[in-house]
Design an enzyme around this catalytic site. Structure first.
Site, PDB file in Angstrom:
ATOM      1  N   ASP A 159     -35.751   4.574 -16.122  1.00  0.00           N
ATOM      2  CA  ASP A 159     -36.832   4.207 -17.275  1.00  0.00           C
ATOM      3  C   ASP A 159     -35.832   3.701 -18.535  1.00  0.00           C
ATOM      4  O   ASP A 159     -34.910   4.401 -18.588  1.00  0.00           O
ATOM      5  CB  ASP A 159     -37.850   5.381 -17.563  1.00  0.00           C
ATOM      6  CG  ASP A 159     -38.919   5.178 -16.562  1.00  0.00           C
ATOM      7  OD1 ASP A 159     -39.269   4.052 -15.918  1.00  0.00           O
ATOM      8  OD2 ASP A 159     -39.434   6.194 -16.013  1.00  0.00           O
ATOM      9  N   THR A 160     -36.568   3.359 -19.344  1.00  0.00           N
ATOM     10  CA  THR A 160     -36.244   2.641 -20.544  1.00  0.00           C
ATOM     11  C   THR A 160     -37.189   2.666 -21.595  1.00  0.00           C
ATOM     12  O   THR A 160     -38.255   3.103 -21.335  1.00  0.00           O
ATOM     13  CB  THR A 160     -35.823   1.335 -20.143  1.00  0.00           C
ATOM     14  OG1 THR A 160     -34.891   1.070 -18.934  1.00  0.00           O
ATOM     15  CG2 THR A 160     -35.537   0.404 -21.446  1.00  0.00           C
ATOM     16  N   THR A 161     -36.877   2.757 -23.001  1.00  0.00           N
ATOM     17  CA  THR A 161     -37.775   2.204 -23.884  1.00  0.00           C
ATOM     18  C   THR A 161     -37.285   1.276 -24.934  1.00  0.00           C
ATOM     19  O   THR A 161     -36.013   0.933 -25.060  1.00  0.00           O
ATOM     20  CB  THR A 161     -38.076   3.687 -24.794  1.00  0.00           C
ATOM     21  OG1 THR A 161     -39.056   3.514 -25.590  1.00  0.00           O
ATOM     22  CG2 THR A 161     -36.833   3.985 -25.551  1.00  0.00           C
TER      23      THR A 161
END
Length: 518
Positions: A325-327
């Protein structure tokens, strides 16, 4: 669902309203979009460890807003992705019967984190406020507590082996991260030495048990690099060069720009053409993408791949190649500077390893390395792995800033951005419409980082509300329905309208995201 926010002189978009508010505070205090982006990211490093953090990597694109009254400006790119430690040994992994990099609980999939070097490089070049001011909101939240978000609460148990996370059980619960507060204070007072040679750095060397040596942490990991660009829909769209997969977005946009799209995205042919462009752009990614790859988005290559698109049927791409996951967050200030920044652990909490003194969890970006002997992206000392992170920035023909946009989503990031940008530029949709519209992605049912292992076996996964299923099936696509918001990214977008008003949207899939302005 189609909420577009408007502002006159500055805007910040992110996955968390606390982070967006910190960024807007920097703009209110006279800071630049770079200050706002760093402040926003620092808060996310505290409140969203399941997406990003000081133990991850960072990429950013910056439009400087021009100077001396000029509307045009220049675009720069920052690669703050870490390198494998000096102890990296692919032979040892192969001897242990690994054929791919370990996904979890293995320090070898955690290159030296680059995010802090990225903050410092971005601040040194474009910041206006002292770093202590920029990091103050994040320090306060880490030291005195923040309400646990409904995104973090259900999954915090994955790091229950560290006391920061052990007691987290429900949304709204107050959580503190004292080790992260100390680390942010050390960065504010001592710069990179406070991080890489401080409490975290010493703990990383101990945890690595030979994977890293002190020199690995002494060398800055952030580099200013030449961004990639393609002309599409009358605009220039910019992204990161390798080791980022940004070229996939630009290649697919270049292909789509020359196709006869239907007048509305509601038509199944629209999803077919964009999906085929994405598959034709990405089918050979595993053989092409490494940190030294070049000339991936030439006009000749775009034309060659565009010629493969069949508007009447799904193409079989096998044999075409000769061989988390990433933002995401973005900010625009009153002087026209725009920052498109993406920061990540890779997959969820990353490696699930935590530096025990500070409670900073480590990414697993090393999963992008190959274990094939002689592969240009083979795991090895000092190398950067192929990255899924794909920030984007759009300029008008006069060079002025049009948009900053990006998303989380692993391998699907270029696919999501292809849809959002086409809706914005080709179909004239508002940011809220383009961001909230149902999406497709090329799905495998796997990790989200394995799309190109077998590109002919991917399924067109369609979000609830998309009306393309029957038409895509008729064109030969295997399709599957998915609930809205399940694995289709958190995209955010700020658009600069012709009169200078800012129009922005945070992805409703994020549930607590916020586009706020002044």
């Amino acid at each position: 669902m189609q909420n577009t926010r408007y502002a006159r002189s500055g805007m910040v978009c992110s996955v968390d309203h606390l982070a967006s508010a910190a960024g807007l505070t920097m703009l209110d205090r006279g800071g630049s979009a770079a200050d706002a982006a760093i402040a926003t990211n620092a808060v996310l490093a505290v409140t969203a460890p399941h997406m990003c953090g000081l133990g991850g990597d960072l990429f950013a694109l910056v439009h400087d807003g021009g100077s001396g009254g000029r509307a045009e400006g220049s675009v720069t790119a920052l690669n703050a992705s870490g390198r494998a430690g000096s102890g990296a040994d692919p032979g040892r992994l192969r001897a242990e019967a690994h054929t791919v990099m370990p996904l979890r609980n293995d320090i070898r999939s955690a290159p030296v984190p680059g995010a802090v070097d990225g903050w410092l490089a971005l601040h040194s070049r474009y910041g206006r406020l002292p770093m202590a001011t920029v990091l103050a909101p994040a320090i306060d939240l880490a030291a005195h507590g923040f309400p646990v978000s409904p995104l973090l609460a259900p999954i915090a148990s994955a790091l229950a082996h560290h006391p920061d996370f052990a007691a987290v059980s429900s949304p709204g619960q107050l959580m503190t991260r004292p080790g992260v507060a100390r680390t942010l204070e050390a960065i504010a007072s001592s710069g990179r030495e406070g991080f890489y040679q401080g409490e975290f750095g010493q703990g990383l060397l101990e945890l690595g048990a030979g994977e890293y040596v002190p020199d690995d942490l002494a060398k800055p990991t952030a580099d200013w690099v030449e961004p990639l660009r393609v002309r599409a829909f009358g605009h220039d769209v910019w992204s990161m060069p390798p080791n980022s997969q940004g070229y996939l977005l630009l290649l697919s946009l270049g292909v789509v720009d020359g196709l006869d799209l239907p007048p509305t995205p509601d038509h199944a042919l629209w999803a077919h053409l964009l999906g085929e462009a994405a598959r034709i752009a990405g089918h050979d990614r595993l053989s092409l993408l490494h940190e030294h790859a070049r000339d991936l988005v030439s006009e000749t290559e775009i034309a060659r791949r565009r010629a493969m698109v069949d508007p009447t049927a799904r193409l079989r791409v096998r044999g075409l190649t000769a061989e988390g996951d990433t933002t995401y967050l973005c900010a625009v200030d009153g002087d026209g500077m725009g920052v498109s920044l993406i920061q990540s652990n890779a997959s969820g909490f990353g490696s699930l390893l935590v530096e025990p003194r500070t409670g900073i969890n480590l990414h697993n970006r090393g999963i992008g390395f190959s274990l094939t002997p002689g592969h240009p992206a083979e795991y090895g000392p000092g190398r950067r792995p192929p990255h899924t992170l794909t920030p984007a920035l759009i300029t008008r023909q006069d060079g002025s800033l049009r948009s900053v946009v990006g998303t989380m989503g692993g391998d699907a990031q270029p696919q999501i951005l292809l849809q959002v940008i086409t809706r914005l530029l080709r179909h004239g949709q508002t940011p809220g419409q383009a961001i909230s519209a149902p999406r497709w992605r090329l799905g495998t049912g796997g990790t989200g980082f394995d799309t190109w292992d077998a590109p002919d076996e991917t399924v067109m996964e369609l979000e609830e509300g998309a009306g393309w299923a029957d038409g895509l099936s008729a064109l030969g696509h295997p399709v599957a329905g998915m609930p809205y918001g399940t694995g289709f990214g958190h995209a955010h977008l700020i658009d600069v309208l012709p009169d200078g008003v800012l129009a922005g949207a945070a992805d409703p899939r994020a549930r607590i995201g916020a586009a706020i302005g002044r």
